[in-house]
Design an enzyme around this catalytic site. Structure first.
Site, mmCIF file in Angstrom:
data_model
loop_
_atom_site.group_PDB
_atom_site.id
_atom_site.type_symbol
_atom_site.label_atom_id
_atom_site.label_comp_id
_atom_site.label_asym_id
_atom_site.label_seq_id
_atom_site.Cartn_x
_atom_site.Cartn_y
_atom_site.Cartn_z
ATOM 1 C CE LYS A 118 -0.243 4.879 -5.108
ATOM 2 N NZ LYS A 118 0.076 3.776 -6.044
HETATM 3 C C1 LIG Z 1 -0.423 3.666 -7.419
HETATM 4 C C2 LIG Z 1 0.223 2.658 -8.285
HETATM 5 C C3 LIG Z 1 0.044 2.641 -9.688
HETATM 6 C C4 LIG Z 1 -0.879 3.610 -10.408
HETATM 7 O O1 LIG Z 1 -0.361 4.919 -10.442
HETATM 8 P P1 LIG Z 1 -1.325 6.172 -10.746
HETATM 9 O O2 LIG Z 1 -0.515 7.376 -10.497
HETATM 10 O O3 LIG Z 1 -2.478 6.032 -9.789
HETATM 11 O O4 LIG Z 1 -1.773 6.041 -12.170
HETATM 12 C C5 LIG Z 1 0.738 1.691 -10.440
HETATM 13 N N1 LIG Z 1 1.537 0.784 -9.841
HETATM 14 C C6 LIG Z 1 1.729 0.760 -8.504
HETATM 15 C C7 LIG Z 1 2.611 -0.280 -7.913
HETATM 16 C C8 LIG Z 1 1.088 1.695 -7.674
HETATM 17 O O5 LIG Z 1 1.280 1.642 -6.338
#
Ligand SMILES: *Cc1c(COP(=O)(O)O)cnc(C)c1O
Length: 501
Positions: A118
């Protein structure tokens, strides 16, 4: 490039406006009016470029109301403090004993300040917003409200801390996040940040934030104090666009490593929750990146596996808490954008979303289902399979993955077994294994009884011969700056207190 809504015909807006608004006025999501193309030779030109340059080039295709210099500067500032010079390095695993000739590249998307993918979007979003304020002539202060189950909150705080003309307030469920996740948030510095525990669960925190967002009166009240609400979650186009970059970048890295020739196809596999990350890969494919299949990996909250297999989206099911908590989601908001692009009608999307709201489910028609079948494959991994995969990766490759990435690797092995399609694969590695130390140590068969979180970090470092990430180590003994707790019906009050302080 203009942006329109997935749910009805609205007046198109430019990207700066879409980023500031977050959500379209009709409740839909902003999507680009058309999807720009990258020619194969343009993709080839990325090979010798840095990650930051690649970001500038891809973002220019979508954010056409920003200048090339502005986008390049935003990317520079966002990524210069990542702990790897490549920003998104690829770990190429070619010694797979079952399939030695068919490499897997794990794109390590977790070298940012909070060690989850993120960061790649949340480090650049505040900078894009700052330019958006200038471009639209907005003079109000932007207030970002976030409800978090852990990862998003810290990544958003790290991104928005001390960004001029913005404030950020994060709510998390009291007792509902890991100790490390809590420490990451409550030690956050910055004059414009606030973090608050809510007595309730994640849904209570999320509902509280939604209520504030949807209340016209509150918006007016805030506007009177010169405040405009916006969102930093993955429905914001400004979070999605930066994620498209790393699929192009990973492809370029594969070419650079001489594992691929320009034009060769790859499969892309993504551990999925809210459907943002895999949707970015879908945009990359539509732009011309040679992606054959998009593989959607879920944990036991497998609402998406069922959707891609049956055409029925049904959120009426038991919710499971898993060792891959960032995928414990029953409503994958960004699926709405995919439905819009493939169905091609706002009417259909609106109908599906209304049904989802009222009955908790909807069914797509056979022609649309057929289209999705060509693009996607979906499967899920159980908790045991996930743990087993962590162990297997360490045994075979001495490579250590977090539980989310392990889910993807397990689903990849299912896919190869079922389809015999051995196409070279890019796996989205979404978090550092050090963020999920307990689950990883358990999977490796280590006894963690009596070890606190910091001892666990040390132990994982010792076993894997890797350095404990500095920002996690630093949390030990760091000053707690945000110890406040509120009741769920006090959230609005706390927001008002914060903005008038
Ligand atoms: C947010 C997240 C996901 C999921 O990603 P999306 O874009 O919501 O599908 C998967 N793995 C980790 C470690 C995350 O922080």
């Amino acid at each position: 490039m203009k942006y329109i809504s997935t749910r009805s015909k609205i007046a198109p807006v430019n990207s700066a406006e879409a980023i500031l608004q977050g959500l379209a006025p009709d409740g839909g999501l902003f999507v680009p009016e058309s999807i720009p193309k990258m020619k194969l030779e343009e993709i080839g030109e990325l090979v010798e470029k840095s990650y930051t340059q690649r970001a500038g080039i891809i973002l220019q295709k979508f954010l056409t109301d920003y200048t090339a210099d502005e986008l390049f500067e935003c990317a520079e500032l966002a990524y210069n403090w990542f702990d790897n010079q490549k920003k998104v390095p690829m770990s190429i695993l070619v010694q797979d004993p079952q399939h030695p000739k068919f490499p897997i590249g794990v794109a390590e998307l977790w070298h940012g300040p909070t060690y989850a993918f993120k960061d790649l979007a949340l480090q650049i979003l505040p900078r894009l917003m700052t330019y958006a304020l200038k471009k639209t002539g907005e003079t109000k202060e932007i207030l970002i409200l976030v409800a978090t189950s852990g990862d998003t909150g810290k990544a958003a705080l790290a991104g928005f801390a001390d960004v001029p003309q913005t404030k950020i307030m994060v709510f998390y469920p009291n007792g509902g996040v890991s100790k490390i996740q809590r420490l990451q948030m409550v030690t956050q510095t910055g004059g414009n940040v606030n973090v608050m525990a809510v007595n309730g669960n994640f849904d209570d925190a999320q509902n509280g934030v939604k209520k504030i967002f949807n209340d016209e009166k509150i918006r007016e009240q805030l506007a009177a104090s010169n405040i405009k609400l916006s969102s930093a979650n993955s429905i914001n186009w400004g979070r999605l666009a930066p994620q498209i970059v790393y699929y192009f970048s990973s492809y370029a890295e594969f070419i650079k490593a001489k594992q691929l020739n320009l034009g060769d196809q790859v499969n892309v596999i993504v551990p999925t929750g809210n459907f943002g990350n895999i949707l970015a890969a879908y945009y990359a494919k539509r732009m011309g990146l040679p992606i054959k299949r998009l593989i959607c990996a879920s944990n036991v909250n497998n609402v998406l596996t069922e959707f891609f297999r049956t055409g029925i989206y049904n959120r009426n099911r038991e919710f499971h808490k898993t060792i891959s908590p960032s995928m414990d989601i029953l409503i994958s908001s960004n699926l709405e954008r995919l439905l819009y692009h493939e169905a091609g009608h706002t009417d259909q999307v609106k109908r599906f979303m209304t049904q989802l709201n009222t009955t908790g489910k909807y069914k797509i028609d056979p022609p649309l289902k057929k289209k999705l079948d060509k693009i996607f494959y979906a499967d899920f991994a159980t908790e045991e399979e996930t743990s087993h995969m962590i162990k297997e990766m360490f045994t075979h490759f001495k490579y250590i993955v977090d539980p989310h990435t392990a889910v993807a690797l397990k689903v990849l092995s299912n896919y190869r077994r079922d389809t015999r399609d051995m196409t070279t694969c890019i796996v989205a590695g979404t978090a550092s294994p050090f963020k999920f130390t307990g689950a990883v140590l358990n999977a490796l068969g280590e006894n963690v009884d009596g070890l606190d979180d910091f001892k666990q970090l040390d132990q994982l470092g010792l076993i894997t011969n890797r350095k404990v990430p500095r920002n996690l180590e630093k949390l030990n003994g760091a000053e707690i700056l945000h110890a406040d707790v509120c009741e769920k019906d006090e959230m609005l009050n706390e927001v008002l207190k914060f903005v008038t302080k």
